[in-house]
Design a protein around this motif. Structure first.
Motif, short mmCIF file in Angstrom:
data_model
loop_
_atom_site.label_atom_id
_atom_site.label_comp_id
_atom_site.label_asym_id
_atom_site.label_seq_id
_atom_site.Cartn_x
_atom_site.Cartn_y
_atom_site.Cartn_z
N ILE A 224 5.66 37.80 18.42
CA ILE A 224 4.49 36.95 18.25
C ILE A 224 4.73 35.93 17.15
CG2 ILE A 224 2.04 36.93 17.60
CD1 ILE A 224 2.52 38.05 20.37
N TYR A 225 5.38 36.34 16.09
CA TYR A 225 5.65 35.41 14.98
C TYR A 225 6.57 34.28 15.43
CZ TYR A 225 6.96 33.64 10.41
OH TYR A 225 7.17 32.82 9.33
N GLN A 226 7.58 34.60 16.23
CA GLN A 226 8.47 33.56 16.75
C GLN A 226 7.72 32.57 17.62
OE1 GLN A 226 11.50 35.98 18.58
NE2 GLN A 226 12.45 36.50 16.62
N ALA A 227 6.76 33.08 18.40
CA ALA A 227 5.93 32.18 19.22
C ALA A 227 5.07 31.29 18.33
CB ALA A 227 5.04 33.01 20.15
N PHE A 228 4.59 31.83 17.23
CA PHE A 228 3.79 31.05 16.29
C PHE A 228 4.63 29.94 15.65
CE2 PHE A 228 2.64 30.41 11.80
CZ PHE A 228 1.38 29.86 11.95
N VAL A 229 5.83 30.30 15.21
CA VAL A 229 6.70 29.30 14.57
C VAL A 229 7.07 28.20 15.56
CG1 VAL A 229 8.99 28.97 13.54
CG2 VAL A 229 7.58 30.92 12.86
N ALA A 230 7.34 28.58 16.80
CA ALA A 230 7.75 27.61 17.81
C ALA A 230 6.62 26.68 18.23
CB ALA A 230 8.31 28.34 19.04
N ASP A 231 5.41 27.20 18.34
CA ASP A 231 4.29 26.39 18.84
C ASP A 231 2.97 26.97 18.31
OD1 ASP A 231 2.56 24.75 20.22
OD2 ASP A 231 3.11 25.47 22.22
N PRO A 232 2.63 26.67 17.06
CA PRO A 232 1.41 27.25 16.49
C PRO A 232 0.15 26.92 17.29
CG PRO A 232 2.73 26.20 14.78
CD PRO A 232 3.34 25.82 16.09
N LYS A 233 0.01 25.69 17.72
CA LYS A 233 -1.19 25.30 18.47
C LYS A 233 -1.23 25.96 19.83
CE LYS A 233 -2.10 20.91 16.13
NZ LYS A 233 -2.29 19.45 16.28
N GLY A 234 -0.06 26.11 20.45
CA GLY A 234 -0.02 26.76 21.75
C GLY A 234 -0.42 28.23 21.66
N LEU A 235 0.08 28.92 20.62
CA LEU A 235 -0.30 30.32 20.45
C LEU A 235 -1.79 30.43 20.14
CD1 LEU A 235 0.47 33.30 20.30
CD2 LEU A 235 1.02 32.96 17.87
N GLN A 236 -2.31 29.53 19.30
CA GLN A 236 -3.73 29.59 18.99
C GLN A 236 -4.57 29.34 20.24
OE1 GLN A 236 -5.55 30.43 15.96
NE2 GLN A 236 -6.86 30.66 17.74
N ALA A 237 -4.13 28.42 21.10
CA ALA A 237 -4.86 28.17 22.34
C ALA A 237 -4.90 29.42 23.21
CB ALA A 237 -4.23 27.01 23.09
N LYS A 238 -3.78 30.14 23.26
CA LYS A 238 -3.72 31.38 24.04
C LYS A 238 -4.65 32.42 23.45
CE LYS A 238 -0.41 34.77 25.85
NZ LYS A 238 1.03 35.15 25.90
N MET A 239 -4.65 32.56 22.13
CA MET A 239 -5.51 33.52 21.47
C MET A 239 -6.98 33.16 21.65
SD MET A 239 -3.45 35.78 20.02
CE MET A 239 -4.03 36.50 18.50
N SER A 240 -7.25 31.87 21.67
CA SER A 240 -8.65 31.41 21.77
C SER A 240 -9.27 31.68 23.13
CB SER A 240 -8.72 29.91 21.46
OG SER A 240 -8.38 29.66 20.11
N SER A 241 -8.44 32.05 24.09
CA SER A 241 -8.97 32.38 25.42
C SER A 241 -9.55 33.80 25.45
CB SER A 241 -7.86 32.25 26.48
OG SER A 241 -6.86 33.25 26.29
N LYS A 242 -9.28 34.58 24.42
CA LYS A 242 -9.76 35.96 24.37
C LYS A 242 -11.10 35.97 23.62
CE LYS A 242 -5.01 37.67 24.42
NZ LYS A 242 -5.03 38.03 25.84
N LEU A 243 -12.14 35.73 24.37
CA LEU A 243 -13.48 35.58 23.79
C LEU A 243 -14.20 36.92 23.68
CD1 LEU A 243 -14.52 32.38 25.75
CD2 LEU A 243 -13.86 32.51 23.34
N PRO A 244 -15.16 36.99 22.75
CA PRO A 244 -15.95 38.24 22.65
C PRO A 244 -16.74 38.49 23.92
CG PRO A 244 -16.89 36.52 21.28
CD PRO A 244 -15.58 35.99 21.76
N GLN A 245 -16.95 39.75 24.22
CA GLN A 245 -17.75 40.11 25.39
C GLN A 245 -19.22 39.76 25.14
OE1 GLN A 245 -16.52 41.41 28.34
NE2 GLN A 245 -14.53 41.01 27.41
N GLN A 246 -19.81 39.16 26.11
CA GLN A 246 -21.24 38.83 25.99
C GLN A 246 -22.10 40.06 26.31
OE1 GLN A 246 -22.27 35.82 24.82
NE2 GLN A 246 -20.07 35.44 24.56
N ALA A 247 -23.14 40.24 25.54
CA ALA A 247 -24.02 41.40 25.76
C ALA A 247 -24.79 41.25 27.07
CB ALA A 247 -24.99 41.52 24.60
#
Length: 247
Positions: A224-247
């Motif tokens: 994961i760290y290597q992915a962050f170093v290679a493309d920080p914005k790309g990894l953040q975009a991927k992480m940002s797709s994991k949204l909290p569950q709506q009640a």
């Protein structure tokens, strides 16, 4: 510094990664380990064999009086392991209140700050070390654990500042970046998960190698760290797709 014959204090020692820290410190020949938890009854199983190297310590890292008392009792510490952590696993906006966010900052940021301030004079005498358990979420934000991510980002910044300030007294400061592990807390995050022993072994190896920096613990974390170093914005975009569950 060497673990053999060291005197360590582990916060949140009653379970998960904290418990494994205690086991590995014993394996590596620590002379004494203060095993700290809010409720010392939760340490009963850990100390049941009567190993005299283990000293139970009541400690809520968010309680200034208990932190001060711990520094008085454990005045021989050479290795401070700030392991206690809390995760509400809430979104920043979708959370029902900000109570969880306040608790995360109290435990994950103010806790290590308070502990390190209290033990800095002790470590100055011993030429010791501080080890702060951080997270890969110190670098990227996970919306389903938004305020936890924020607290760990704050913890990373704090760790770097502590390292700079305590450098003059010769105190080593290691921050541990790791992804989800197979613990009660980590079970709420997606698989695959690392074992706590992978994380602990890497962290203590760094202490013994006199590392004075952040380390990335375990193969999965390194990926994961290597992915962050290679493309920080790309990894953040991927992480940002994991949204909290709506009640």
């Amino acid at each position: 510094m060497k673990i053999q014959n060291s005197v360590a204090l582990v916060t949140g020692a009653n379970r998960g990664i904290g418990r494994v820290y205690v086991q590995e410190l014993l394996n590596r020949g620590a002379a004494k380990i203060y095993v700290a938890a809010r409720d010392t009854a939760s340490l009963a199983d850990l100390v049941k064999d009567g190993d005299r190297r283990l000293v139970t310590l009541p400690l809520d890292v968010t309680d200034p009086d208990q932190v001060a008392a711990a520094a008085r009792v454990a005045s021989d510490v050479t290795l401070l392991i700030n392991n206690a952590g809390y995760a509400a696993f809430d979104g920043a906006i979708s959370a029902p209140s900000m109570d969880g966010a306040h608790r995360e900052m109290d435990v994950n940021y103010f806790g290590p700050l308070s502990m390190t301030r209290a033990f800095a004079p002790v470590l100055a005498k011993s030429g010791g070390a501080v080890l702060n358990m951080l997270s890969m979420l110190s670098l990227v934000s996970l919306p389903m654990a938004a305020t936890y991510s924020a607290s760990k980002a704050a913890g990373l910044s704090l760790t770097r500042s502590i390292r700079a300030e305590l450098g003059a007294q010769g105190t080593q400061v290691v921050g541990v970046l790791a992804v989800q592990t197979d613990t009660e807390m980590g079970a709420k995050l997606p698989e695959p998960r690392m074992t706590p022993r992978e994380v602990v072994s890497a962290a203590l190896n760094a202490i013994e190698a006199d590392t004075n920096d952040e380390i990335v613990a375990g193969a999965q974390s390194k990926g994961i760290y290597q992915a962050f170093v290679a493309d920080p914005k790309g990894l953040q975009a991927k992480m940002s797709s994991k949204l909290p569950q709506q009640a």
